[in-house]
Design a protein around this motif. Structure first.
Motif, PDB file in Angstrom:
ATOM      1  N   TYR A  56       1.102  -1.642  -0.104  1.00  0.00           N
ATOM      2  CA  TYR A  56       0.456  -0.042   0.102  1.00  0.00           C
ATOM      3  C   TYR A  56       0.897   1.243  -0.307  1.00  0.00           C
ATOM      4  O   TYR A  56       1.477   1.235   0.751  1.00  0.00           O
ATOM      5  CB  TYR A  56      -0.873   0.155   1.027  1.00  0.00           C
ATOM      6  CG  TYR A  56      -2.038  -1.191   1.288  1.00  0.00           C
ATOM      7  CD1 TYR A  56      -3.189  -1.127   1.032  1.00  0.00           C
ATOM      8  CD2 TYR A  56      -1.751  -2.321   1.574  1.00  0.00           C
ATOM      9  CE1 TYR A  56      -4.435  -1.614   0.559  1.00  0.00           C
ATOM     10  CE2 TYR A  56      -2.343  -3.314   1.279  1.00  0.00           C
ATOM     11  CZ  TYR A  56      -3.812  -3.174   1.129  1.00  0.00           C
ATOM     12  OH  TYR A  56      -4.726  -4.672   1.052  1.00  0.00           O
ATOM     13  N   GLU A  57       1.570   2.073  -1.217  1.00  0.00           N
ATOM     14  CA  GLU A  57       2.190   2.640  -1.257  1.00  0.00           C
ATOM     15  C   GLU A  57       1.517   4.467  -0.792  1.00  0.00           C
ATOM     16  O   GLU A  57       0.373   4.578  -1.604  1.00  0.00           O
ATOM     17  CB  GLU A  57       2.939   2.758  -2.826  1.00  0.00           C
ATOM     18  CG  GLU A  57       3.812   1.599  -3.083  1.00  0.00           C
ATOM     19  CD  GLU A  57       3.896   1.551  -4.365  1.00  0.00           C
ATOM     20  OE1 GLU A  57       3.352   1.624  -4.895  1.00  0.00           O
ATOM     21  OE2 GLU A  57       5.124   0.766  -4.402  1.00  0.00           O
ATOM     22  N   SER A  58       2.349   4.860  -0.834  1.00  0.00           N
ATOM     23  CA  SER A  58       2.291   6.303  -0.778  1.00  0.00           C
ATOM     24  C   SER A  58       0.883   6.464   0.286  1.00  0.00           C
ATOM     25  O   SER A  58      -0.185   7.639  -0.200  1.00  0.00           O
ATOM     26  CB  SER A  58       1.524   7.086  -1.723  1.00  0.00           C
ATOM     27  OG  SER A  58       2.899   7.463  -2.803  1.00  0.00           O
ATOM     28  N   VAL A  59       0.955   6.046   1.220  1.00  0.00           N
ATOM     29  CA  VAL A  59      -0.870   6.107   2.520  1.00  0.00           C
ATOM     30  C   VAL A  59      -0.155   6.897   3.406  1.00  0.00           C
ATOM     31  O   VAL A  59       1.468   7.545   3.250  1.00  0.00           O
ATOM     32  CB  VAL A  59      -0.688   4.485   3.376  1.00  0.00           C
ATOM     33  CG1 VAL A  59      -1.818   5.061   4.338  1.00  0.00           C
ATOM     34  CG2 VAL A  59      -0.799   3.935   2.611  1.00  0.00           C
ATOM     35  N   ALA A  60      -0.502   8.123   3.653  1.00  0.00           N
ATOM     36  CA  ALA A  60      -0.667   8.721   4.779  1.00  0.00           C
ATOM     37  C   ALA A  60      -0.246   8.045   5.852  1.00  0.00           C
ATOM     38  O   ALA A  60      -0.497   6.958   6.838  1.00  0.00           O
ATOM     39  CB  ALA A  60      -1.970  10.029   4.867  1.00  0.00           C
ATOM     40  N   ALA A  61       0.834   8.860   6.394  1.00  0.00           N
ATOM     41  CA  ALA A  61       1.394   8.134   7.278  1.00  0.00           C
ATOM     42  C   ALA A  61       0.862   7.593   8.668  1.00  0.00           C
ATOM     43  O   ALA A  61       0.727   6.794   9.602  1.00  0.00           O
ATOM     44  CB  ALA A  61       2.839   9.389   8.049  1.00  0.00           C
ATOM     45  N   ASP A  62       0.498   8.631   9.819  1.00  0.00           N
ATOM     46  CA  ASP A  62      -0.523   8.814  10.091  1.00  0.00           C
ATOM     47  C   ASP A  62      -1.723   7.236  10.380  1.00  0.00           C
ATOM     48  O   ASP A  62      -2.079   6.589  11.049  1.00  0.00           O
ATOM     49  CB  ASP A  62      -1.473  10.041  10.555  1.00  0.00           C
ATOM     50  CG  ASP A  62      -2.796  10.424   9.606  1.00  0.00           C
ATOM     51  OD1 ASP A  62      -2.362  10.010   8.296  1.00  0.00           O
ATOM     52  OD2 ASP A  62      -3.454  10.984  10.469  1.00  0.00           O
ATOM     53  N   LYS A  63      -2.481   7.624   9.402  1.00  0.00           N
ATOM     54  CA  LYS A  63      -3.502   5.990   8.682  1.00  0.00           C
ATOM     55  C   LYS A  63      -2.815   4.804   8.936  1.00  0.00           C
ATOM     56  O   LYS A  63      -2.879   3.924   9.261  1.00  0.00           O
ATOM     57  CB  LYS A  63      -3.583   6.314   7.487  1.00  0.00           C
ATOM     58  CG  LYS A  63      -4.493   7.671   7.614  1.00  0.00           C
ATOM     59  CD  LYS A  63      -5.498   7.331   8.210  1.00  0.00           C
ATOM     60  CE  LYS A  63      -6.781   9.100   7.992  1.00  0.00           C
ATOM     61  NZ  LYS A  63      -7.682   9.026   9.300  1.00  0.00           N
ATOM     62  N   ALA A  64      -1.191   4.801   8.378  1.00  0.00           N
ATOM     63  CA  ALA A  64      -0.070   3.665   8.601  1.00  0.00           C
ATOM     64  C   ALA A  64      -0.311   3.299   9.654  1.00  0.00           C
ATOM     65  O   ALA A  64      -0.025   1.916  10.461  1.00  0.00           O
ATOM     66  CB  ALA A  64       1.153   3.959   7.176  1.00  0.00           C
ATOM     67  N   GLU A  65       0.470   4.165  10.694  1.00  0.00           N
ATOM     68  CA  GLU A  65       0.819   4.040  11.983  1.00  0.00           C
ATOM     69  C   GLU A  65      -0.567   3.629  12.774  1.00  0.00           C
ATOM     70  O   GLU A  65       0.119   2.854  13.502  1.00  0.00           O
ATOM     71  CB  GLU A  65       1.126   5.689  12.711  1.00  0.00           C
ATOM     72  CG  GLU A  65       2.959   5.112  11.569  1.00  0.00           C
ATOM     73  CD  GLU A  65       3.337   6.668  12.431  1.00  0.00           C
ATOM     74  OE1 GLU A  65       2.619   8.008  12.740  1.00  0.00           O
ATOM     75  OE2 GLU A  65       4.426   7.529  11.502  1.00  0.00           O
ATOM     76  N   ASP A  66      -1.899   4.279  11.477  1.00  0.00           N
ATOM     77  CA  ASP A  66      -3.043   3.261  13.265  1.00  0.00           C
ATOM     78  C   ASP A  66      -3.219   1.575  13.282  1.00  0.00           C
ATOM     79  O   ASP A  66      -3.715   1.494  14.206  1.00  0.00           O
ATOM     80  CB  ASP A  66      -3.980   4.352  13.003  1.00  0.00           C
ATOM     81  CG  ASP A  66      -3.993   5.791  12.827  1.00  0.00           C
ATOM     82  OD1 ASP A  66      -3.589   6.166  13.939  1.00  0.00           O
ATOM     83  OD2 ASP A  66      -4.926   6.406  12.582  1.00  0.00           O
ATOM     84  N   VAL A  67      -3.239   1.733  11.096  1.00  0.00           N
ATOM     85  CA  VAL A  67      -2.913   0.213  11.396  1.00  0.00           C
ATOM     86  C   VAL A  67      -1.995  -0.598  12.058  1.00  0.00           C
ATOM     87  O   VAL A  67      -2.221  -1.919  12.795  1.00  0.00           O
ATOM     88  CB  VAL A  67      -2.834   0.047   9.743  1.00  0.00           C
ATOM     89  CG1 VAL A  67      -2.106  -1.767   9.550  1.00  0.00           C
ATOM     90  CG2 VAL A  67      -4.251   0.881   9.066  1.00  0.00           C
ATOM     91  N   MET A  68      -0.443   0.044  11.948  1.00  0.00           N
ATOM     92  CA  MET A  68       0.500  -0.996  12.991  1.00  0.00           C
ATOM     93  C   MET A  68       0.036  -1.225  14.267  1.00  0.00           C
ATOM     94  O   MET A  68       0.556  -1.473  14.702  1.00  0.00           O
ATOM     95  CB  MET A  68       1.312  -0.251  12.215  1.00  0.00           C
ATOM     96  CG  MET A  68       2.403  -0.206  11.227  1.00  0.00           C
ATOM     97  SD  MET A  68       2.375  -1.625  10.810  1.00  0.00           S
ATOM     98  CE  MET A  68       3.921  -2.411  11.437  1.00  0.00           C
ATOM     99  N   ALA A  69      -0.243   0.066  14.880  1.00  0.00           N
ATOM    100  CA  ALA A  69      -1.128   0.551  16.323  1.00  0.00           C
ATOM    101  C   ALA A  69      -2.262  -0.495  16.770  1.00  0.00           C
ATOM    102  O   ALA A  69      -1.917  -0.626  17.672  1.00  0.00           O
ATOM    103  CB  ALA A  69      -1.143   1.926  16.715  1.00  0.00           C
ATOM    104  N   ARG A  70      -2.999  -0.320  15.438  1.00  0.00           N
ATOM    105  CA  ARG A  70      -4.392  -1.092  16.300  1.00  0.00           C
ATOM    106  C   ARG A  70      -3.444  -2.709  16.398  1.00  0.00           C
ATOM    107  O   ARG A  70      -4.011  -4.398  17.221  1.00  0.00           O
ATOM    108  CB  ARG A  70      -5.208  -1.342  15.035  1.00  0.00           C
ATOM    109  CG  ARG A  70      -6.555  -2.430  15.381  1.00  0.00           C
ATOM    110  CD  ARG A  70      -7.555  -1.865  14.039  1.00  0.00           C
ATOM    111  NE  ARG A  70      -8.601  -3.083  13.754  1.00  0.00           N
ATOM    112  CZ  ARG A  70      -9.370  -2.293  14.167  1.00  0.00           C
ATOM    113  NH1 ARG A  70      -9.882  -1.097  14.965  1.00  0.00           N
ATOM    114  NH2 ARG A  70     -10.588  -3.254  14.507  1.00  0.00           N
ATOM    115  N   LEU A  71      -3.188  -4.054  14.986  1.00  0.00           N
ATOM    116  CA  LEU A  71      -2.537  -4.476  15.373  1.00  0.00           C
ATOM    117  C   LEU A  71      -1.440  -4.889  16.329  1.00  0.00           C
ATOM    118  O   LEU A  71      -1.661  -5.902  17.515  1.00  0.00           O
ATOM    119  CB  LEU A  71      -1.832  -5.439  14.278  1.00  0.00           C
ATOM    120  CG  LEU A  71      -1.335  -6.492  13.995  1.00  0.00           C
ATOM    121  CD1 LEU A  71      -2.162  -7.639  14.382  1.00  0.00           C
ATOM    122  CD2 LEU A  71      -0.640  -6.875  12.723  1.00  0.00           C
TER     123      LEU A  71
END
Length: 540
Positions: A414-429
């Motif tokens: 998933y390229e060029s994703v907003a950094a805060d959204k990507a971090e939200d995904v990682m934090a959820r897992l």
């Protein structure tokens, strides 16, 4: 020589593959100069030493090379060896450092990222063993950039279009053929005569250089030394913008090659390499070899090549790479290692003689002949294996799976994703990791879940938070991590792996076989909704 007062930048932290930014960022006043001066400040042995310099020919390489030469001269480097026209593949840089006993080298490349005025540029420093700088050094360079007040630079210009020797002030400059030493090395590792006979009588080949650095290397090795017709080479002329393409050898960006290999008149063997020549893909007629499978096949068959005839000492893979090579290593009774992503983590194992072969799922495979991933090395290894075993690529895979089982595997980017959204995904897992073991989801029972930490068995260093792993009792798993190779936003990568034992079904549809694991990953992360995407940018 001039001492230049400069303006500091706070965004020059190198990633796993050096400093990568858009060309426009590197064109800012003093930007490249600051970073290069910081490296000279942190590597004092370069004063009076030998430096190797070259890149993949992308846009801005020519300007950057002249800048580095002038800074090197001002900082007291005794000699620089630079590839003609500034061309030098990443594995060739590693080889040159080792062959000539250089103190280090600069690789100018953004690897598989697009080039051109609106594309990306990159710079990486390799140390005296030929491998990428350790984290301790790149961290020191970053800290130095944050307090940079001035840099030293000499006047002058070097003609890179002509082989020969010259001087820039007191510094000697040697412009050399970037291909010959590397091609000579390959000829010591593989049975070129057997490969040549096979290629000229029984095997049709096509190679896509993607208008990147390996075009000249392919001309020398495949055409001149192995007797392949030059029309078997696609896009063999390096171009600053890679012909408007994206030099990443995957099914999306190497579509023309894939179309050819899956067409009615497909050759027997197809391959491609990336922008700087360190990545590769291998295909057979109607079949794509995943990089994880390629590493496992090479591990099992490396002894067929002359340089590895006595066997290999061990194998290492990056953590997201499938565990296929682990199964082979166990059967062979050799060591296997799981490291973080980034080729520098293989360096200690290679230098200590603990491993011979190593690889990453991101299309990088190599051995102890250099300290970088090496795309043409992997392709030549496959050709050597095919020439000795006299089997097709599909037959090699079928036999391998019947012997060791198959690890169905895919990477979703998933390229060029907003950094805060990507971090939200990682934090959820990450927030669920401690409660997941023992849970059954979609008929898969989770055996373990963690954030990967690497303990280097050679120097004892510890590298934490290298990706999130969810593993199942079936031998399947998924991994999620943020990548450091992009220049815009964040790249979120999801790795899916499903294990089928050696007596199972090895010819199922890949996407269908991985659907249950993908669904579990989505259940746990809410990935697509969080990042606002219907699916990944690239599937490989």
């Amino acid at each position: 020589m001039t001492d230049v007062q400069t303006t500091r930048y706070d965004d020059q932290k190198p990633g796993t593959s050096g400093l990568r930014k858009t060309v426009s960022v590197f064109k800012q006043p003093h930007y490249l100069e600051n970073f290069v001066q910081a490296i000279f400040d942190c590597v004092p042995e370069l004063k009076g030493g030998l430096l190797i310099l070259g890149g993949d020919g992308r846009y801005h390489n020519d300007v950057a090379i002249q800048t580095i030469l002038r800074i090197a001269a001002a900082n007291g480097v005794a000699k620089v060896m630079v590839g003609k026209d500034g061309i030098l593949s990443t594995p060739a840089v590693s080889n040159m450092i080792r062959q000539y006993g250089a103190n280090g080298g600069f690789v100018l490349s953004a690897s598989h990222n697009p080039g051109g005025p609106d594309g990306d540029f990159g710079i990486k420093y390799n140390v005296s063993n030929g491998g990428p700088a350790a984290t301790s050094l790149t961290d020191a360079v970053f800290e130095r950039t944050k307090v940079m007040e001035h840099y030293q630079i000499a006047d002058g210009h070097v003609d890179l279009s002509t082989l020969g020797h010259s001087n820039l002030g007191a510094m000697a400059v040697s412009v050399f053929d970037p291909v010959t030493d590397y091609a000579d090395l390959m000829e010591t590792l593989f049975d070129f005569e057997t490969i040549r006979r096979f290629l000229t009588s029984d095997l049709s080949l096509i190679f896509d250089a993607m208008h990147a650095v390996t075009g000249p290397y392919a001309q020398e090795i495949f055409v001149r030394r192995l007797g392949v017709n030059s029309d078997a080479l696609m896009n063999a002329t390096p171009l600053p913008d890679f012909g408007g393409g994206h030099p990443d050898p995957n099914p999306v960006y190497a579509k023309a090659l894939f179309d050819r290999m899956f067409g009615d008149d497909a050759p027997d063997f197809g391959a491609a390499s990336d922008g700087d020549g360190d990545r590769n893909i291998v295909l057979g007629r109607g079949v794509y070899v995943s990089p994880s499978d390629s590493l496992a096949v090479i591990t099992a068959n490396a002894h067929l090549a002359p340089a590895y005839r006595d066997g290999i000492k061990g194998v290492a893979r990056s953590m997201p790479t499938s565990r296929a090579s682990d199964v082979v290593a166990a059967a062979m009774g050799i060591e296997s290692f799981e490291t973080p992503t980034g080729w520098k983590y293989f360096g200690n194992l290679l230098d200590a003689g603990r491993i011979t072969v190593c690889g990453e799922e991101s299309a990088g495979t190599s051995s102890d002949h250099v300290r970088e991933k090496d795309g043409l090395w992997a392709i030549l290894m496959w050709l050597n294996i095919l020439a000795v075993r006299r089997l097709s690529v599909q037959d090699i895979l079928t036999d391998h799976w019947a012997t060791y089982g198959r690890h169905y595997y895919s990477r979703h980017d998933y390229e060029s994703v907003a950094a805060d959204k990507a971090e939200d995904v990682m934090a959820r897992l990450q927030g669920q990791l401690t409660t997941l073991p023992g849970t059954t989801l979609r008929k898969e029972t989770i055996s373990a879940a963690d954030s990967f930490t690497y303990h280097d068995p050679i120097d004892g260093s510890v590298t934490e938070n290298q990706g999130l792993r969810v593993m199942f009792e079936s031998g399947s798993r998924f991994v999620m991590r943020l990548s450091g190779t992009g220049t815009a936003g964040a790249t979120l990568r999801l790795y899916l792996e499903a294990y089928e034992p050696k007596d199972g079904d090895h010819h199922a549809d890949l996407s269908k076989r991985l659907e249950p694991i993908a669904a579990i990953a989505e259940d746990l992360t809410n990935l697509r909704q969080t990042v606002g995407r219907d699916g990944p940018s690239v599937v490989s």
